[in-house]
Design a protein around this motif. Structure first.
Motif, short mmCIF file in Angstrom:
data_model
loop_
_atom_site.label_atom_id
_atom_site.label_comp_id
_atom_site.label_asym_id
_atom_site.label_seq_id
_atom_site.Cartn_x
_atom_site.Cartn_y
_atom_site.Cartn_z
N ALA A 125 -57.81 29.72 15.84
CA ALA A 125 -57.98 28.89 14.64
C ALA A 125 -58.72 29.63 13.54
O ALA A 125 -58.53 29.36 12.35
CB ALA A 125 -58.70 27.60 15.02
N SER A 126 -59.57 30.59 13.92
CA SER A 126 -60.33 31.35 12.93
C SER A 126 -59.59 32.60 12.45
O SER A 126 -60.12 33.37 11.65
CB SER A 126 -61.68 31.76 13.54
OG SER A 126 -61.48 32.58 14.69
N GLY A 127 -58.37 32.82 12.96
CA GLY A 127 -57.58 33.95 12.52
C GLY A 127 -57.76 35.21 13.34
O GLY A 127 -57.23 36.27 12.99
N GLN A 128 -58.49 35.12 14.44
CA GLN A 128 -58.71 36.28 15.29
C GLN A 128 -57.55 36.46 16.27
O GLN A 128 -56.98 35.49 16.77
CB GLN A 128 -60.02 36.12 16.09
CG GLN A 128 -61.26 36.03 15.21
CD GLN A 128 -61.51 37.31 14.45
OE1 GLN A 128 -61.41 38.40 15.00
NE2 GLN A 128 -61.83 37.18 13.16
N ILE A 129 -57.20 37.72 16.55
CA ILE A 129 -56.14 38.01 17.52
C ILE A 129 -56.67 37.83 18.94
O ILE A 129 -57.73 38.36 19.28
CB ILE A 129 -55.60 39.44 17.34
CG1 ILE A 129 -54.96 39.59 15.97
CG2 ILE A 129 -54.60 39.78 18.43
CD1 ILE A 129 -54.44 40.98 15.68
N GLN A 130 -55.97 37.04 19.76
CA GLN A 130 -56.34 36.82 21.15
C GLN A 130 -55.22 37.32 22.05
O GLN A 130 -54.27 36.60 22.32
CB GLN A 130 -56.59 35.33 21.45
CG GLN A 130 -56.64 34.44 20.27
CD GLN A 130 -56.85 33.00 20.61
OE1 GLN A 130 -57.92 32.56 21.04
NE2 GLN A 130 -55.82 32.23 20.42
N TYR A 131 -55.34 38.56 22.47
CA TYR A 131 -54.29 39.17 23.28
C TYR A 131 -54.12 38.48 24.63
O TYR A 131 -53.04 38.49 25.21
CB TYR A 131 -54.60 40.65 23.49
CG TYR A 131 -54.44 41.48 22.22
CD1 TYR A 131 -53.19 41.77 21.71
CD2 TYR A 131 -55.56 41.94 21.54
CE1 TYR A 131 -53.04 42.51 20.55
CE2 TYR A 131 -55.43 42.69 20.38
CZ TYR A 131 -54.16 42.97 19.88
OH TYR A 131 -54.03 43.70 18.74
N ASP A 132 -55.19 37.88 25.12
CA ASP A 132 -55.08 37.21 26.42
C ASP A 132 -54.29 35.91 26.34
O ASP A 132 -54.02 35.28 27.36
CB ASP A 132 -56.47 36.94 27.00
CG ASP A 132 -57.33 36.09 26.08
OD1 ASP A 132 -56.93 35.87 24.92
OD2 ASP A 132 -58.41 35.64 26.52
N SER A 133 -53.92 35.49 25.11
CA SER A 133 -53.13 34.27 24.97
C SER A 133 -51.63 34.54 25.02
O SER A 133 -50.82 33.61 25.01
CB SER A 133 -53.47 33.57 23.65
OG SER A 133 -52.99 34.32 22.55
N ILE A 134 -51.25 35.83 25.03
CA ILE A 134 -49.83 36.18 25.07
C ILE A 134 -49.25 35.79 26.43
O ILE A 134 -49.82 36.10 27.47
CB ILE A 134 -49.62 37.68 24.81
CG1 ILE A 134 -50.07 38.04 23.39
CG2 ILE A 134 -48.16 38.07 25.02
CD1 ILE A 134 -49.97 39.51 23.08
N GLN A 135 -48.11 35.10 26.40
CA GLN A 135 -47.42 34.69 27.62
C GLN A 135 -45.99 35.24 27.61
O GLN A 135 -45.50 35.72 26.59
CB GLN A 135 -47.42 33.17 27.74
CG GLN A 135 -48.82 32.56 27.85
CD GLN A 135 -48.78 31.06 27.95
OE1 GLN A 135 -47.76 30.41 27.74
NE2 GLN A 135 -49.93 30.47 28.28
N PHE A 136 -45.34 35.14 28.74
CA PHE A 136 -43.97 35.63 28.89
C PHE A 136 -43.10 34.52 29.47
O PHE A 136 -43.56 33.69 30.25
CB PHE A 136 -43.93 36.86 29.80
CG PHE A 136 -44.73 38.02 29.29
CD1 PHE A 136 -44.12 39.01 28.52
CD2 PHE A 136 -46.09 38.14 29.56
CE1 PHE A 136 -44.84 40.08 28.05
CE2 PHE A 136 -46.81 39.20 29.09
CZ PHE A 136 -46.19 40.18 28.32
N PHE A 137 -41.83 34.52 29.06
CA PHE A 137 -40.91 33.53 29.60
C PHE A 137 -39.52 34.16 29.76
O PHE A 137 -39.26 35.26 29.27
CB PHE A 137 -40.84 32.28 28.72
CG PHE A 137 -40.24 32.51 27.36
CD1 PHE A 137 -38.89 32.26 27.11
CD2 PHE A 137 -41.03 32.95 26.29
CE1 PHE A 137 -38.33 32.46 25.86
CE2 PHE A 137 -40.48 33.15 25.03
CZ PHE A 137 -39.13 32.90 24.82
N SER A 138 -38.65 33.45 30.46
CA SER A 138 -37.29 33.93 30.73
C SER A 138 -36.28 32.94 30.15
O SER A 138 -36.53 31.73 30.09
CB SER A 138 -37.05 34.08 32.23
OG SER A 138 -37.90 35.04 32.79
#
Length: 358
Positions: A125-138
């Motif tokens: 929400a503050s505009g910071q990159i959160q790499y741990d929030s990246i997910q993967f799907f098929s």
């Protein structure tokens, strides 16, 4: 006798045309993952199989061919990678004769793209990159086919078959689809001539899509788009007619030449012959064998017309090549298909089959 088979083919053609005209709102290219094809032999011959298929892959190509199984247990598996490996195409089939006149097969197909990156929550929400929030799907399409075939008493050499197919498709956690349909097929042999007829999705195949709007709402509202709704997609019937002829060349060499014509009824397609009512897509394939052990194959399909950058139009085809080896009930088939005329990327298909009685 051959006249009766031609009459049967004409009747099936009329039935498919009638059904197609009754469903004019159906979209094109529904369930197209089922038209990629299975098996190294078939894909090396440009998907020409309706008249000649006689192994466990018949459950997919033409269920009538299952009556030619020579062994009690027949297994075929295949793996191929399309578009430089981004799309995986996997297939597994088991077939067995029930008696001297009938046979049964179960086939499973999966075509999918895995490990797609979901970056919707990359920024906080503050505009910071959160790499741990990246997910993967098929995104994957599945089909389960249960096929049955039987030799017919209507005509000597006539074989009939049908299958029921259940389709499941999913796009990550965003959408799922369930579908259900039927295919029917026939084969006829006259000396060295072989004829095949397949009606796919003969009653139309209904696919019910369920959209998970909770997963999509935030992005769609932020981009000013309307949320998709649950819907029903209809796969229109497709008719495939084929003819083949085999030859003997000396004591060891054999040759087989075959062609299929695909008739579609969902509007004008980019194929060799097309109209608003029906489009016709031809395939041609050939196979040379030595001693029933080694095989060399080739074929062409996907004849399409393209716009040139410098103006005008040109016709292009997809070439296919393959080799096969058979020994002791084990079959290894390799095929190579060039996906585009201006590309160095080719699809490599590997299939392995095993036939045994004990």
């Amino acid at each position: 006798m051959l006249k009766k088979f031609v009459t049967l083919a004409a009747g099936a053609f009329a039935l498919v045309s009638t059904v197609a005209n009754a469903q004019v709102s159906a979209p094109k290219y529904s369930n197209e993952f089922l038209n990629i094809g299975v098996g190294g032999r078939a894909l090396g011959m440009g998907n020409v199989q309706s008249a000649i298929v006689s192994d466990a892959t018949a459950g997919f190509w033409n269920p009538a061919g299952l009556t030619d199984l020579k062994h009690k247990y027949n297994i075929v598996g295949m793996h191929s990678e399309l578009f430089a490996g981004s799309v995986k195409n996997d297939y597994l089939s088991f077939a067995t004769p029930l008696d001297t006149s009938s046979a049964l097969a179960v086939s499973l197909i999966r075509v999918g793209v895995d490990d797609i990156v979901d970056t919707r929550r990359l920024y906080s929400a503050s505009g910071q990159i959160q790499y741990d929030s990246i997910q993967f799907f098929s995104v994957a399409d599945y089909a389960l086919l249960v096929s049955y075939a039987r030799k017919s008493n209507l005509l000597p050499g006539l074989k009939l078959g049908a299958n029921t197919k259940i389709i499941y498709r999913h796009v990550g956690s965003f959408a799922t689809c369930w579908g259900f349909g039927f295919d029917a097929g026939a084969q006829l042999e006259r000396r060295r001539w072989k004829f095949g007829l397949v009606a796919k999705d003969i009653t139309t195949t209904f696919n019910a899509w369920s959209i998970n709007t909770d997963e999509l709402r935030e992005v769609y509202l932020a981009t000013n788009n309307d949320l998709p709704k649950n819907s029903v997609e209809i796969t229109m019937p497709r008719l495939i007619a084929g003819v083949a002829r085999d030859f003997k060349m000396g004591e060891k060499f054999t040759a087989l030449v075959a062609t299929d014509l695909d008739f579609t009824f969902d509007g004008k397609r980019n194929v060799l012959l097309r109209s608003g009512l029906v489009s016709v897509d031809p395939h041609v394939g050939a196979e040379i064998g030595y001693g029933g052990i080694v095989f060399l194959r080739g074929g062409i399909n996907n004849i399409q017309q393209f716009e040139k950058l410098e103006g005008g139009k040109s016709w292009k085809v997809q070439p296919n090549f393959g080799v096969g080896a058979a020994m002791g009930g084990l079959n290894l088939d390799l095929a190579l298909s060039k996906v585009a005329d201006n590309s160095n990327v080719s699809s490599v298909i590997v299939s392995l089959g095993y036939k045994f009685d004990k």
